[in-house]
Design an enzyme around this catalytic site. Structure first.
Site, mmCIF file in Angstrom:
data_model
loop_
_atom_site.group_PDB
_atom_site.id
_atom_site.type_symbol
_atom_site.label_atom_id
_atom_site.label_comp_id
_atom_site.label_asym_id
_atom_site.label_seq_id
_atom_site.Cartn_x
_atom_site.Cartn_y
_atom_site.Cartn_z
ATOM 1 N N ARG A 163 0.849 -1.190 0.000
ATOM 2 C CA ARG A 163 0.000 0.000 0.000
ATOM 3 C C ARG A 163 0.883 1.238 0.000
ATOM 4 O O ARG A 163 1.917 1.280 0.687
ATOM 5 C CB ARG A 163 -0.926 0.023 1.223
ATOM 6 C CG ARG A 163 -2.156 -0.875 1.108
ATOM 7 C CD ARG A 163 -3.096 -0.380 0.025
ATOM 8 N NE ARG A 163 -4.334 -1.147 -0.081
ATOM 9 C CZ ARG A 163 -4.517 -2.168 -0.884
ATOM 10 N NH1 ARG A 163 -3.507 -2.580 -1.653
ATOM 11 N NH2 ARG A 163 -5.689 -2.777 -0.952
ATOM 12 N N GLU A 223 -3.362 7.819 -6.478
ATOM 13 C CA GLU A 223 -3.472 7.036 -7.713
ATOM 14 C C GLU A 223 -4.704 7.503 -8.477
ATOM 15 O O GLU A 223 -5.801 7.498 -7.917
ATOM 16 C CB GLU A 223 -3.580 5.545 -7.381
ATOM 17 C CG GLU A 223 -2.362 5.002 -6.642
ATOM 18 C CD GLU A 223 -2.493 3.537 -6.230
ATOM 19 O OE1 GLU A 223 -3.537 2.916 -6.558
ATOM 20 O OE2 GLU A 223 -1.574 3.026 -5.582
ATOM 21 N N HIS A 282 -0.225 -0.099 -9.940
ATOM 22 C CA HIS A 282 -1.036 -0.907 -9.019
ATOM 23 C C HIS A 282 -1.583 -2.147 -9.729
ATOM 24 O O HIS A 282 -2.785 -2.432 -9.705
ATOM 25 C CB HIS A 282 -2.176 -0.081 -8.418
ATOM 26 C CG HIS A 282 -2.648 -0.603 -7.093
ATOM 27 N ND1 HIS A 282 -3.161 0.205 -6.112
ATOM 28 C CD2 HIS A 282 -2.685 -1.852 -6.579
ATOM 29 C CE1 HIS A 282 -3.497 -0.515 -5.056
ATOM 30 N NE2 HIS A 282 -3.215 -1.779 -5.320
#
Length: 350
Positions: free
Chosen positions: A261, A290, A309
């Protein structure tokens, strides 16, 4: 008489409804009639975000409220189960969230309403572990930068020089912060590379570690590791755990990999550590915001390997998530022990 179960499949363009329905119809015994309706969420074609009081969800609260109707079971990855949606889902008994943590579900509100919530922990462990090791190798050998040079017509044979060439995983010490399903698999892969593996995780019993994997405290891990790789959950205790102090405690010239994370790392401090050479390179799949904003400092760094991601993005992950979800639904309708339940106080779990 067959028992009928109204089910809403709120799949997306990754864990698709056709995959979910196929697995459900295979797994749930035939005496249970499945009344399946579907809605397709826009993720990942449209990024997820915060919706109401939940996070990492598709912004479909309005349509979900209208569609949830009399569904007793919902299977989803990104649907936002806010208080508002739960209030509309008056028949709901079970939410199966096809991800490791049901951050898109207000679990407290679900519990108050007697709605059980299950997750599918480990569904992306293989993909995320392989991606973490891929980032390690790409960072240690500067693969993207070298590839871009060749594609641009360069032939940098000077990169064979001792001061320019990369490093190997074999013989390196790799420190894993977090030793859950992903961390355990990363450790196995690294041992096949002949790396020394050390682990820092307050929830791990040393007796549970396999031969060759050593449990250490965080300061020891930082000072001993050639590569530090993050596999922890983001909690108030772990937020910004990689900061100026901990980066300064790392072995000079070591590498950092983060596929967990973005909130685990102070990225401004990392940028400074990369600039000074305290950290030789970083492989990053997760970020503080993001998508990344224009002009973000690390975008221009040739010491950073970045992916958007995507650590868990394999077709096998989607199928594994569907398998685990179907197993949870089958257990529920069969009145068996419920796997992956995160709020057993909500009601029956088998």
């Amino acid at each position: 008489m067959n028992e009928q179960w109204p089910i809403l499949l709120a799949g997306d363009h990754f864990v698709r409804n056709d995959i979910l329905e196929d697995r459900l119809r295979r797994e749930v015994p035939r005496q249970h009639e499945l009344d399946i309706r579907t809605m397709t969420l826009p993720w990942p074609l449209v990024p997820f975000g915060k919706v109401g009081e939940v996070d990492e969800a598709s912004d479909v609260e309005e349509s979900l409220t209208e569609l949830v109707g009399d569904a007793q079971i919902v299977v989803t990855q990104m649907a936002p189960f806010t208080t508002r949606v739960l209030d509309a889902a008056t028949a709901l008994k079970l939410i199966v969230c096809t991800r490791g943590g049901p951050v898109n579900v207000n679990v407290e509100a679900a519990t108050e309403r007697g709605v059980l919530v299950c997750n599918t922990a480990g569904r992306n462990a293989v993909a995320a572990a392989e991606h973490a090791v891929t980032l390690m190798l790409s960072t240690l050998r500067a693969i993207p930068r070298i590839h871009n040079g060749v594609a641009a017509g360069q032939w940098r044979s000077d990169l064979y020089a001792y001061d320019e060439c990369g490093s190997e995983l074999s013989g390196s010490t790799v420190g894993l912060i977090g030793y859950g399903a992903i961390g355990r698999r990363v450790a196995r892969i690294l041992q096949a590379f002949d790396a020394t593996v050390i682990v820092s995780d307050p929830f791990v019993d040393p007796a549970d570690l396999p031969p060759g994997v050593e449990l250490v405290d965080l300061p020891a891990l930082l000072s001993r590791s050639d590569v530090v790789t993050l596999h922890s959950r983001l909690t108030p205790e772990t937020a910004n755990m990689i900061n100026r102090e901990t980066l300064g405690a790392m072995r000079p010239g070591s590498y950092l990999v983060n596929t967990a994370r973005g909130g685990l790392v102070d990225y401004e401090a990392l940028a400074d550590a990369l600039e000074t050479g305290q950290v030789a390179g970083a492989g990053l799949d997760v970020f503080p915001a993001e998508p990344l904003p224009e002009g973000w400092p690390l975008l221009s760094s040739d010491r950073v390997v970045m992916t958007p991601h995507l650590a868990g993005a394999t077709r096998q992950t989607a199928h594994r998530a569907a398998d685990l979800a179907a197993a949870a639904v089958a257990a529920f309708v069969e009145d068996r022990e419920l796997p992956g339940v995160v709020n057993p106080k909500a009601g029956r779990t088998g």
